[in-house]
Design a protein around this motif. Structure first.
Motif, short mmCIF file in Angstrom:
data_model
loop_
_atom_site.label_atom_id
_atom_site.label_comp_id
_atom_site.label_asym_id
_atom_site.label_seq_id
_atom_site.Cartn_x
_atom_site.Cartn_y
_atom_site.Cartn_z
N GLY A 1 6.26 28.45 56.08
CA GLY A 1 6.98 29.03 54.95
C GLY A 1 7.82 30.22 55.33
N VAL B 174 13.53 30.33 53.36
CA VAL B 174 13.90 29.88 52.03
C VAL B 174 15.08 28.93 52.11
N ASP C 100 15.93 37.13 52.82
CA ASP C 100 16.49 36.63 51.57
C ASP C 100 16.74 37.72 50.54
N GLY D 233 14.03 36.17 46.62
CA GLY D 233 12.66 35.70 46.48
C GLY D 233 12.28 35.36 45.04
N THR E 20 15.30 34.18 55.47
CA THR E 20 13.85 34.20 55.63
C THR E 20 13.14 34.59 54.34
N ASN E 21 11.93 34.10 54.22
CA ASN E 21 11.14 34.20 52.99
C ASN E 21 10.76 35.65 52.69
N THR F 72 3.86 38.15 51.25
CA THR F 72 5.02 37.33 50.93
C THR F 72 4.58 36.05 50.24
N ASP F 73 5.00 35.91 48.98
CA ASP F 73 4.75 34.72 48.18
C ASP F 73 5.77 34.72 47.06
N ASN F 74 6.22 33.56 46.64
CA ASN F 74 7.16 33.48 45.53
C ASN F 74 7.11 32.09 44.92
N VAL G 234 9.43 28.86 47.48
CA VAL G 234 8.87 28.07 48.59
C VAL G 234 7.40 28.41 48.84
N ALA H 278 4.57 32.91 52.84
CA ALA H 278 4.78 32.92 54.28
C ALA H 278 3.44 33.19 54.94
N GLY I 201 8.59 36.36 56.00
CA GLY I 201 9.24 35.19 56.59
C GLY I 201 9.88 35.51 57.92
#
Length: 470
Positions: free
Chosen positions: A42, A45, A80, A92, A122-123, A133-135, A138, A141, A157
Motif C-alpha cells: 500500500g 495511491v 500524495d 489521502g 505515495t500513500n 498511514t491509512d485512508n 487505498v 501503508a 507510503g
C-alpha cells in the motif's frame, strides 16, 4: 550480482552516467517492483508508469548528449500531499479523490530539475493528520519488515516504498514527525530539515512554522543529495533560510569534530514512557557515539508538558481552516472530523496565545541547549504497531491518545524548528526496526549530516533489507 534496486540513488546515477544501464531499464525495473509488491504494501495511491517511461527516454537522450543534470533518470515518487501538476493529488482523502493541482509545488520542480523521475504518488493519511498511514482510498501503508504493521505516518507510503526498494529515495513532509516516524517504522533514514530550509510555495503555506519537506532514503549521502536539490529559497517565502553555503553532500564527507551530545529518554508527557526496545536502541546509539569519541551527557528533557495542548490548538486550527467543501463532510474520516471540530472551537485569541507560547518556550529551550552540539532521543516510544491498533476503538480521542503513546518525541523539533534525523540502528528480536533520533541546533543541518554519516559508517545499515523484498 547486485540488483538495480539494491543500489542507492547516488550509485544509480553513477551507473546511468557510465552507460551501464539506461533510465528506461531502471524505471521499468522499479515499476515492475511496484506491480509485484505494492498490493501488499500500500505504498502508492497513484502510479504514473507511462509518464515515467516517457521521461526516462528523454533522460537517456540527455545523458547521451552529455548535458544531463546529476540525477537524470533516477526514479523517485512524490507524497500524495504534495501538489503535482496534471497528476491526481488526493491529499489521502476520498473527498479529494479527483483533485488535480493546477501547478507543481516548488519542491517538485526542484527535484525534477535535478533529474529525478517520479513514478507516482505515495500513500498518506487524510490531510497528513496522523502518525500512521491509512485512508479510504487505498487503505493502510505497511512496513515491509512485517506487513501486519503500519508503516507510520504521515509519509508512510514514501518510507515503505524506499524500504522495499520500489524507489531508491523519496521526498516526504513533516509537521509533527511525519518523516522520522515512518523512517523508524520502516528501517530507513529520514531527515527533517531546519524550519525554512525548504520552500512551501507556491500554493502551500507554512503559516504555523511546523511543517517542511525533507528526504527519506536508505543512505545518508542520498538524503544529503536530495536536500541539496530541495533547499533553495523561493520568492515570497515567509521564513527563508539562505542558500546553503556548503552542499550537504560535502558535509557528508566531513569528519565531525569531537561533539558534546545531550541525551534524554524521558518523554515530556506524564504517564507516557518509552518501551524497552526504544531504550535499547537509544543505549546502543549512545555507545556508538561514545566509541566515535563524542561526549554523551545525560540531561533532563528540556521541553515542558505544557507544549502539548498548545500544539494541539495550532494543529487543529490548520485543518479547521482547510478549504474542504461542506458537501464533502460525509466523506471525511472520523479522525479528520475530530481535529477539525477541535479547531473550530478554538478562538483567534486561543491560536495567538498558542503560537506565542510555542515561540517563547522553544526559544528558551534552544537557549538552554547552547552548550551542546547535538541531541539524542528515541525516535518513537514503541516499535511499529499493528495496522488496526491506532483506531480499533472507533473513538478518535482514544486514537489521539495512542498516537501520543507511539510518538511523544518527534513533534518537539517541529515546534522548535531544529533539524532532526531518524537513524535505523536497532532491530527487535522479531525483526522490527526501531530508530533513534539525532537533532542539531536550528540551521545546523550540515553538521548534523556529518554526524549521521559518521554513525552510518560505524554501524552501517544500508545492506539490511526486509525479507521478501530482496
Amino acid at each position: 550480482m547486485t540488483q538495480l534496486h539494491e543500489l542507492d540513488a547516488t550509485a544509480q546515477a553513477a551507473a546511468l552516467r557510465a552507460r551501464e544501464v539506461s533510465s528506461v531499464e531502471l524505471v521499468r525495473h522499479h515499476l515492475d517492483r511496484i506491480a509485484a509488491h505494492d498490493g501488499t504494501l500500500g505504498a502508492f495511491v497513484t502510479v504514473t508508469a507511462d509518464q515515467a517511461l516517457m521521461r526516462a527516454a528523454e533522460a537517456d537522450e540527455r545523458i547521451a548528449g552529455g548535458a544531463a543534470p546529476p540525477y537524470a533518470g533516477v526514479p523517485t515518487a512524490f507524497k500524495d500531499l504534495t501538489f503535482t501538476k496534471d497528476t491526481r493529488t488526493s491529499m489521502g482523502s476520498a473527498a479529494m479523490r479527483d483533485f488535480v493541482p493546477p501547478v507543481n509545488a516548488y519542491v517538485v520542480d526542484l527535484v525534477e530539475q535535478a533529474g529525478f523521475i517520479s513514478l507516482g504518488k505515495t500513500n498518506a493519511p487524510e490531510f497528513g493528520l496522523s502518525s500512521y498511514t491509512d485512508n479510504d482510498l487505498v487503505g493502510p501503508a505497511r512496513t515491509p519488515w512485517d506487513t501486519t504493521r503500519n508503516a507510520g505516518g504521515s509519509s508512510g507510503g514514501a518510507a515503505a516504498a524506499v524500504a522495499a526498494g520500489l524507489v531508491p529515495l523519496a521526498p516526504g513532509s513533516d509537521g509533527g514527525g511525519s518523516i522520522r516516524i515512518p523512517a523508524s517504522a520502516c528501517g530507513i533514514f529520514g531527515f527533517k530539515p531546519s524550519r525554512g530550509r525548504v520552500s512551501a510555495g507556491p500554493l502551500g503555506s507554512d503559516w504555523s512554522g511546523l511543517a517542511g519537506d525533507g528526504p527519506l532514503t536508505r543512505t545518508v549521502r542520498d538524503a544529503a543529495a536530495l536536500l541539496d536539490a530541495m533547499a533553495h529559497p523561493e520568492p515570497g517565502d515567509v521564513r527563508p533560510l539562505p542558500e546553503p553555503p556548503v552542499p550537504y553532500a560535502t558535509w557528508v564527507g566531513r569528519e565531525p569534530r569531537r561533539l558534546r551530545i545531550a541525551r534524554w529518554s524521558r518523554t515530556h508527557l506524564e504517564g507516557i514512557s518509552p518501551s524497552g526496545e526504544s531504550i535499547a536502541a537509544w543505549e546502543q546509539a549512545s555507545l556508538v557515539l561514545e566509541s566515535l569519541g563524542h561526549d554523551v551527557v545525560d540531561v533532563d528533557n528540556p521541553f515542558p508538558q505544557e507544549l502539548e495542548p498548545q500544539f494541539n490548538v495550532i494543529w487543529s486550527s490548520g485543518i479547521a481552516s482547510a478549504p474542504i467543501p461542506a458537501e464533502a463532510d460525509a466523506a471525511l474520516r472520523p479522525n479528520t472530523r475530530y481535529w477539525r471540530d477541535r479547531g473550530r472551537r478554538a478562538t483567534a485569541v486561543d491560536l495567538s496565545r498558542a503560537m506565542q507560547f510555542l515561540e517563547l518556550t522553544t526559544r528558551q529551550v534552544i537557549t538552554d541547549l547552547q552548550p551542546y552540539d547535538a541531541f539524542l532521543t528515541p525516535t518513537l516510544a514503541m516499535p511499529p504497531q499493528p495496522v488496526e491498533w491506532f483506531n480499533e476503538s472507533g473513538d478518535p480521542a482514544e486514537d489521539h491518545h495512542r498516537e501520543l503513546q507511539f510518538t511523544p518525541y518527534t513533534a518537539l523539533y517541529n515546534m522548535s524548528g531544529q533539524p532532526a534525523a531518524s537513524l535505523p540502528l536497532h532491530w527487535t528480536a522479531e525483526g522490527l526496526p526501531v530508530g533513534v533520533m539525532l537533532a542539531g541546533l536550528p540551521g545546523e543541518d550540515g553538521p548534523l549530516f556529518s554526524l549521521c554519516a559518521q554513525v552510518e559508517a560505524a554501524a552501517p545499515w544500508r545492506d539490511r533489507r526486509p525479507p521478501g523484498f530482496a
